[in-house]
Design an enzyme around this catalytic site. Structure first.
Site, PDB file in Angstrom:
ATOM      1  N   CYS A  75       0.806  -1.222   0.000  1.00  0.00           N
ATOM      2  CA  CYS A  75       0.000   0.000   0.000  1.00  0.00           C
ATOM      3  C   CYS A  75       0.840   1.274   0.000  1.00  0.00           C
ATOM      4  O   CYS A  75       0.287   2.375  -0.107  1.00  0.00           O
ATOM      5  CB  CYS A  75      -0.943  -0.008   1.204  1.00  0.00           C
ATOM      6  SG  CYS A  75      -1.950  -1.497   1.279  1.00  0.00           S
ATOM      7  N   HIS A 119      -2.713   8.317   5.800  1.00  0.00           N
ATOM      8  CA  HIS A 119      -2.963   6.988   5.238  1.00  0.00           C
ATOM      9  C   HIS A 119      -4.378   6.566   5.614  1.00  0.00           C
ATOM     10  O   HIS A 119      -5.117   6.034   4.782  1.00  0.00           O
ATOM     11  CB  HIS A 119      -1.923   6.006   5.763  1.00  0.00           C
ATOM     12  CG  HIS A 119      -1.929   4.680   5.082  1.00  0.00           C
ATOM     13  ND1 HIS A 119      -1.753   4.528   3.724  1.00  0.00           N
ATOM     14  CD2 HIS A 119      -2.099   3.419   5.577  1.00  0.00           C
ATOM     15  CE1 HIS A 119      -1.805   3.246   3.410  1.00  0.00           C
ATOM     16  NE2 HIS A 119      -2.020   2.549   4.512  1.00  0.00           N
ATOM     17  N   GLU A 176      -0.777   5.859  13.261  1.00  0.00           N
ATOM     18  CA  GLU A 176      -0.457   7.030  12.446  1.00  0.00           C
ATOM     19  C   GLU A 176      -0.601   8.320  13.237  1.00  0.00           C
ATOM     20  O   GLU A 176       0.203   9.246  13.097  1.00  0.00           O
ATOM     21  CB  GLU A 176      -1.332   7.057  11.198  1.00  0.00           C
ATOM     22  CG  GLU A 176      -0.900   8.100  10.201  1.00  0.00           C
ATOM     23  CD  GLU A 176      -1.636   7.998   8.880  1.00  0.00           C
ATOM     24  OE1 GLU A 176      -1.171   8.642   7.926  1.00  0.00           O
ATOM     25  OE2 GLU A 176      -2.648   7.293   8.805  1.00  0.00           O
ATOM     26  N   LYS A 231      -9.313   8.253   1.768  1.00  0.00           N
ATOM     27  CA  LYS A 231      -9.766   6.864   1.639  1.00  0.00           C
ATOM     28  C   LYS A 231     -11.207   6.701   2.098  1.00  0.00           C
ATOM     29  O   LYS A 231     -11.870   5.725   1.739  1.00  0.00           O
ATOM     30  CB  LYS A 231      -8.861   5.926   2.429  1.00  0.00           C
ATOM     31  CG  LYS A 231      -7.498   5.679   1.812  1.00  0.00           C
ATOM     32  CD  LYS A 231      -6.729   4.624   2.591  1.00  0.00           C
ATOM     33  CE  LYS A 231      -5.350   4.366   1.981  1.00  0.00           C
ATOM     34  NZ  LYS A 231      -4.419   5.500   2.195  1.00  0.00           N
ATOM     35  N   HIS A 265      -9.577   2.050  -0.168  1.00  0.00           N
ATOM     36  CA  HIS A 265      -8.124   1.864  -0.176  1.00  0.00           C
ATOM     37  C   HIS A 265      -7.714   1.293  -1.528  1.00  0.00           C
ATOM     38  O   HIS A 265      -7.942   0.113  -1.812  1.00  0.00           O
ATOM     39  CB  HIS A 265      -7.715   0.937   0.956  1.00  0.00           C
ATOM     40  CG  HIS A 265      -6.250   0.909   1.225  1.00  0.00           C
ATOM     41  ND1 HIS A 265      -5.316   1.446   0.345  1.00  0.00           N
ATOM     42  CD2 HIS A 265      -5.528   0.426   2.272  1.00  0.00           C
ATOM     43  CE1 HIS A 265      -4.113   1.283   0.835  1.00  0.00           C
ATOM     44  NE2 HIS A 265      -4.212   0.663   2.009  1.00  0.00           N
ATOM     45  N   PHE A 311       1.770  -3.308   4.001  1.00  0.00           N
ATOM     46  CA  PHE A 311       2.101  -4.619   4.558  1.00  0.00           C
ATOM     47  C   PHE A 311       3.591  -4.887   4.348  1.00  0.00           C
ATOM     48  O   PHE A 311       4.169  -4.519   3.319  1.00  0.00           O
ATOM     49  CB  PHE A 311       1.296  -5.716   3.866  1.00  0.00           C
ATOM     50  CG  PHE A 311      -0.126  -5.850   4.349  1.00  0.00           C
ATOM     51  CD1 PHE A 311      -0.678  -4.973   5.262  1.00  0.00           C
ATOM     52  CD2 PHE A 311      -0.917  -6.882   3.874  1.00  0.00           C
ATOM     53  CE1 PHE A 311      -1.980  -5.116   5.703  1.00  0.00           C
ATOM     54  CE2 PHE A 311      -2.231  -7.039   4.300  1.00  0.00           C
ATOM     55  CZ  PHE A 311      -2.772  -6.152   5.214  1.00  0.00           C
TER      56      PHE A 311
END
Length: 414
Positions: A164, A303, A314, A336, A341, A400
């Site tokens: 991502c 994010h 975050e 998002k 996403h 990830f």
């Protein structure tokens, strides 16, 4: 010698618009692109909603032959790249030396639709029926390769695959290549087309996706009731260009790219470091390179996936990197909440939002945020866009594998 790097072209195909302009208008207006899954029969799935691209006919856009031999993630990348090139004016004859024009377009997953479809063919009809285009359609570098072919980009070409964080890393690495003189312009971004049964099942069983079937509340970053992200798809491509090169040909400059951070948590395959050390270091690197001064006005496109762990980590990372006071004075939002996403394309669509937010003095909202998590206590611009004349924008991406990326943009003042 270090060169200044401008953003001179924008292209996108997303769940909220099939052009960059449509996408930005939707983000400003708070339009949510999430709806019931239509790409496959989701009746047996734990997950009922996704953020799909709408109203795009690949056969109409590219012809039947091209549409059949290319995976959707490649086609999305071509759409976004075509827009970005036209917007920048680099598609005009003589606008750029094509040996100094590059492509950094990545994908987190690549051609998974083509891969699965040909596995079915193999099992049902034998190896002789597998498409000869399987390999070039499935490999994750092919979006970059096809864009380069289409636009005669003979310069540095570097697809990135960091889940991502993919397209934020692609933009950051393109920024460095131009900054240090290896190219005059680079098409940078990402593309993803993974809304299909296998991928959704995999993410769902990893407990990453929301099981909330309501499109309005399914994705609610920083909200107490958040329970997972919503899968999105599409592509975004930005033209990064050496500033003097852009000004010499009279190009429009949306913003400047000023800093880039790249770190790894080295903590867990899927979970972010709860202490947020990785993302805070990435933000710190980007901010230091840029000379970011939050007191001059800072917008953060977070994010903000709407997962319990990510949003909290975050928030901690922003405070640790910027300082408590600067983090609280910034305007933060998660787009998002509208696009879902977009995985490997997420960072690029969010960098696009940052550039437009700086240019227009408007911060897009975080939709679905009605009951704030008390541990996520920054100004997340809930529900309605805000006028805010920021000089700086920060975009953060976490992937990830522990991959972290941070990009710092600055408004262009001529």
């Amino acid at each position: 010698m270090e060169h200044r790097v401008a953003i001179t072209g924008l292209g996108a195909i997303s769940p909220v618009g099939n052009t960059a302009a449509e996408t930005w208008d939707s983000l400003r207006a708070g339009r949510v692109g999430i709806g019931p899954i239509s790409k496959f029969d989701a009746s047996g799935s734990k997950v009922k909603v996704a953020a799909e691209v709408k109203g795009f006919d690949a056969r109409e856009a590219f012809g039947v032959a091209e549409a059949r031999r290319s995976d959707p993630f490649v086609l999305y990348a071509l759409v976004a790249a075509d827009q970005a090139m036209a917007d920048s004016g680099l598609d005009r004859e003589g606008a750029v030396d094509h040996e100094r024009l590059g492509v950094y377009v990545g994908s987190g997953i690549g051609g998974i639709q083509t891969t699965v479809a040909n596995e079915d063919v193999l099992r049902g009809s034998g190896p002789g029926r597998v498409s000869p285009f399987l390999v070039p359609a499935m490999i994750a570098n092919m979006a970059s390769g096809q864009v380069a072919i289409r636009h005669r980009c003979y310069g540095p070409t570097l697809p990135v695959v960091t889940a991502c964080a993919t397209s934020s890393h692609a933009i950051g690495e393109a920024f460095r290549a131009i900054r240090h003189g290896y190219a005059d312009a680079i098409l940078a971004g990402g593309s993803e087309a993974a809304i299909m049964e296998l991928a959704v099942a995999g993410f769902a069983n990893a407990k990453a996706l929301t099981r909330n079937p309501d499109p309005v509340t399914a994705c609610r970053p920083f909200d107490r009731g958040r329970d997972g992200f919503v899968m999105g798809e599409g592509a975004a491509v930005l033209v990064l260009e050496e500033l003097d090169h852009a000004l010499a040909r009279g190009a429009h400059v949306y913003a400047e790219v000023m800093g880039y951070g790249n770190t790894c948590d080295a903590y867990h395959m899927t979970s972010p470091d709860p202490e947020a050390s990785g993302i805070s270091r990435a933000i710190g690197q980007a901010a230091a390179e840029a000379g970011l001064d939050a007191a001059e006005g800072l917008y953060v496109n977070a994010h903000g996936t709407s997962t319990k762990l990510n949003d909290l980590s975050e928030t901690r990372g922003l405070k640790a990197a910027l300082g408590e006071g600067a983090a609280r004075s910034a305007k933060v939002s998660s787009t998002k909440s509208m696009t879902g996403h977009m995985l490997g394309a997420a960072g690029a669509i969010e960098a696009l939002a940052c550039a437009k937010a700086l240019e227009e003095g408007v911060v897009p909202p975080t939709m679905g945020l009605t009951d704030p998590d008390p541990d996520c206590d920054l100004d997340y611009t809930p529900l309605v866009a805000a006028e805010f004349r920021a000089r700086w924008a920060l975009s953060t991406s976490l992937g990830f594998g522990g991959h972290n990326a941070a990009l710092v943009l600055r408004s262009f003042e001529g």
